[in-house]
Design an enzyme around this catalytic site. Structure first.
Site, mmCIF file in Angstrom:
data_model
loop_
_atom_site.group_PDB
_atom_site.id
_atom_site.type_symbol
_atom_site.label_atom_id
_atom_site.label_comp_id
_atom_site.label_asym_id
_atom_site.label_seq_id
_atom_site.Cartn_x
_atom_site.Cartn_y
_atom_site.Cartn_z
ATOM 1 N N GLY A 212 0.817 -1.204 0.000
ATOM 2 C CA GLY A 212 0.000 0.000 0.000
ATOM 3 C C GLY A 212 0.848 1.249 0.000
ATOM 4 O O GLY A 212 2.038 1.212 -0.330
ATOM 5 N N ASN A 213 0.246 2.363 0.382
ATOM 6 C CA ASN A 213 0.967 3.634 0.451
ATOM 7 C C ASN A 213 0.406 4.461 1.601
ATOM 8 O O ASN A 213 -0.512 4.038 2.297
ATOM 9 C CB ASN A 213 0.873 4.381 -0.881
ATOM 10 C CG ASN A 213 -0.556 4.608 -1.327
ATOM 11 O OD1 ASN A 213 -1.311 5.327 -0.674
ATOM 12 N ND2 ASN A 213 -0.950 3.964 -2.433
#
Length: 403
Positions: A212-213
Site C-alpha cells: 500500500g501507500n
C-alpha cells in the site's frame, strides 16, 4: 484601530422531518464557531423539535411567522441580512415549494429574498427522493444556483433503509463552511457531474498483508467537498480511507487497483470532469497466498510483482466525450516540475497536480502545496495552505476549461 470582522450570519431553515433532531447538533457547531444563527422552522417542524430548544441553542428568539414583529418586516429582512441560508432537513414538500417560488410561510419568503448562497440538505424516504417530481424540483433548484446535497444512505424512519438519510452534523457543517468560503453567487460547477478518486489502493499479499501507500485521502475528500460547495454533482471513489462521507456526495468504496479501475470507468462515462487524486499502487503481487505466510526461520521467499494498469492513461485515452476534463495527480520526491512535465506528456491529461512528498509532506497532513501543469503549457503554483484551498484552485482551473 482595526475593526473586528463581522461574524457570518446564517439562517438555519428547519423542515418538518424527524431528522430535525440532528440539526440541533449542527446549530451547536455553528454557534460554537462564532456564527450568528437565526433559526426559521416551519410550523410543522416545531412538532419534532420545539421552539425553546432552538432558542436556547441559538441564543436568539426563533422566527416562526410572517406576522411576528411585523414592523421589522421579517419576511424580507431575514433573507437580506444572511450570508448563508442552510435548510435541513429539506423535505420533499419544502423542496417543491422552494422550486415553485411559493411564499406561504416565513421560511419560503426568506428563500425568495435571500441573495446569498442557499444550501438544501434533503431528508426523506427513498421513494420520495427518487420520485420524478422531487428529481425535477432538485434539478430546478440546482439550475438556479442553489446547492442541493444528495442525502446519505442508511437507516430511515421505522425499519426502512436506503438513500434519504440526512447526513451527520459534522458533514453538514463541513459543507456549510465550504459554501461560506466561496461567497455569494451561484456555483460555477452547477449542473456539472464530477468524479473524484481518493485514498490509496492496497494489493493483497496474503489474507493479512498488503502492498500500500501512505495516502489518507484527505486531498481527494477536500476536492469532493469543494466541488459540492460549488454546485457540482459529485461521485467520490474512496480507496481505504477512514474519513466520513462528505455530505451530498455519492460514495463508492474500493480496495484494490482493479476495483478502483472498474469504478472509475463505470462512473466517468457521464462526467464533465474526472479527477484522479487517489494514490494508485504501481505494482501488485503476481499471486496472492490463500493462507497467511508463516515464518520459516530463514529468509522469506521473494514476492514477484507485476505492473498494475495505468488508470489515468486509460481515462484520458478513452474519454467519454471531447469536452471532458481529466485531472491527474503526481507525487514526486525530487525534480518535481521536470518529472511532472514528462508525466503530463505520457498521461495526456488536461491538468496534472504535482506535489513533493516525503519527510512529512503531503501524505496524511492537513496542508499541501503543488504546481499544476496544463496540457496547454501553463503552470500554476499553489503555495502551502489547507488542502481545501488547493482543491478550490484546482476547480478554478477545471471550471475555466469546462466553460
Amino acid at each position: 484601530m482595526t475593526e473586528t470582522p463581522r461574524a457570518p450570519e446564517i439562517v438555519l431553515g428547519v423542515g418538518a422531518g424527524i431528522a430535525a433532531y440532528k440539526v440541533c447538533e449542527l446549530l451547536r457547531r455553528f454557534t460554537e464557531t462564532g456564527h450568528g444563527v437565526q433559526v426559521v422552522p416551519t410550523a410543522d417542524a416545531l412538532r419534532f423539535v420545539g421552539e425553546p430548544t432552538w432558542a436556547a441553542l441559538s441564543g436568539r428568539p426563533v422566527a416562526t411567522g410572517v406576522w411576528d414583529a411585523v414592523h421589522a418586516v421579517p419576511h424580507v429582512r431575514i433573507g437580506q441580512h444572511a450570508d448563508l441560508v442552510f435548510v435541513a432537513p429539506a423535505t420533499a414538500d419544502l423542496l417543491a415549494r422552494a422550486a415553485n417560488g411559493l411564499a406561504d410561510d416565513l421560511l419560503t419568503n426568506t428563500l425568495l429574498t435571500a441573495r446569498c448562497p442557499v444550501v438544501f440538505a434533503p431528508a426523506m424516504h427513498t421513494e420520495m427522493w427518487e420520485h420524478p417530481a422531487t428529481r425535477a424540483n432538485v434539478a430546478t433548484l440546482r439550475a438556479r444556483g442553489a446547492v442541493v446535497l444528495d442525502p446519505a444512505v442508511g437507516r430511515l424512519t421505522g425499519a426502512d433503509t436506503g438513500r434519504g438519510r440526512l447526513p451527520d452534523p459534522d458533514a453538514l457543517f463541513a459543507a456549510a463552511t465550504r459554501v461560506l468560503r466561496r461567497g455569494s453567487g451561484p456555483g460555477d460547477l452547477a449542473g456539472r457531474r464530477v468524479v473524484v478518486s481518493a485514498g490509496g489502493t492496497r494489493e493483497p499479499i496474503d489474507p493479512v498483508r498488503f502492498i500500500g501507500n501512505r495516502s489518507s485521502g484527505r486531498q481527494g475528500y477536500a476536492l469532493a467537498v469543494t466541488a459540492l460547495a460549488r454546485g457540482a454533482e459529485v461521485v467520490l471513489v474512496s480507496a481505504n480511507t477512514a474519513l466520513p462521507d462528505p455530505a451530498g456526495a455519492a460514495v463508492r468504496r474500493v480496495g484494490s487497483t482493479a476495483e478502483l479501475r472498474d469504478a472509475m470507468h463505470e462512473e466517468s462515462g457521464a462526467a464533465d470532469a474526472v479527477v484522479m487524486a487517489a494514490a494508485v499502487a504501481d505494482f501488485r503481487p503476481a499471486t496472492t497466498t490463500p493462507g497467511k505466510i508463516k515464518k520459516t526461520g530463514g529468509a522469506p521467499a521473494p514476492i514477484a510483482l507485476v505492473e498494475n494498469p495505468d488508470i489515468l492513461l486509460e481515462l484520458t485515452r478513452g474519454r467519454a466525450h471531447d469536452g471532458q476534463v481529466v485531472v491527474g495527480f503526481a507525487a514526486e520526491t525530487d525534480h518535481v516540475v521536470e518529472n511532472g512535465r514528462a508525466k503530463l506528456a505520457r498521461k495526456g491529461c488536461d491538468l496534472l497536480v504535482v506535489n513533493q512528498v516525503g519527510d512529512g509532506l503531503a501524505f496524511g497532513t492537513a496542508d499541501n502545496q503543488a504546481v499544476v501543469l496544463g496540457a496547454d503549457g501553463s503552470s500554476t503554483d499553489i503555495p502551502t495552505g489547507p488542502k481545501e484551498d488547493l482543491a478550490d484552485r484546482v476547480w478554478d482551473l477545471v471550471a475555466e476549461r469546462l466553460s
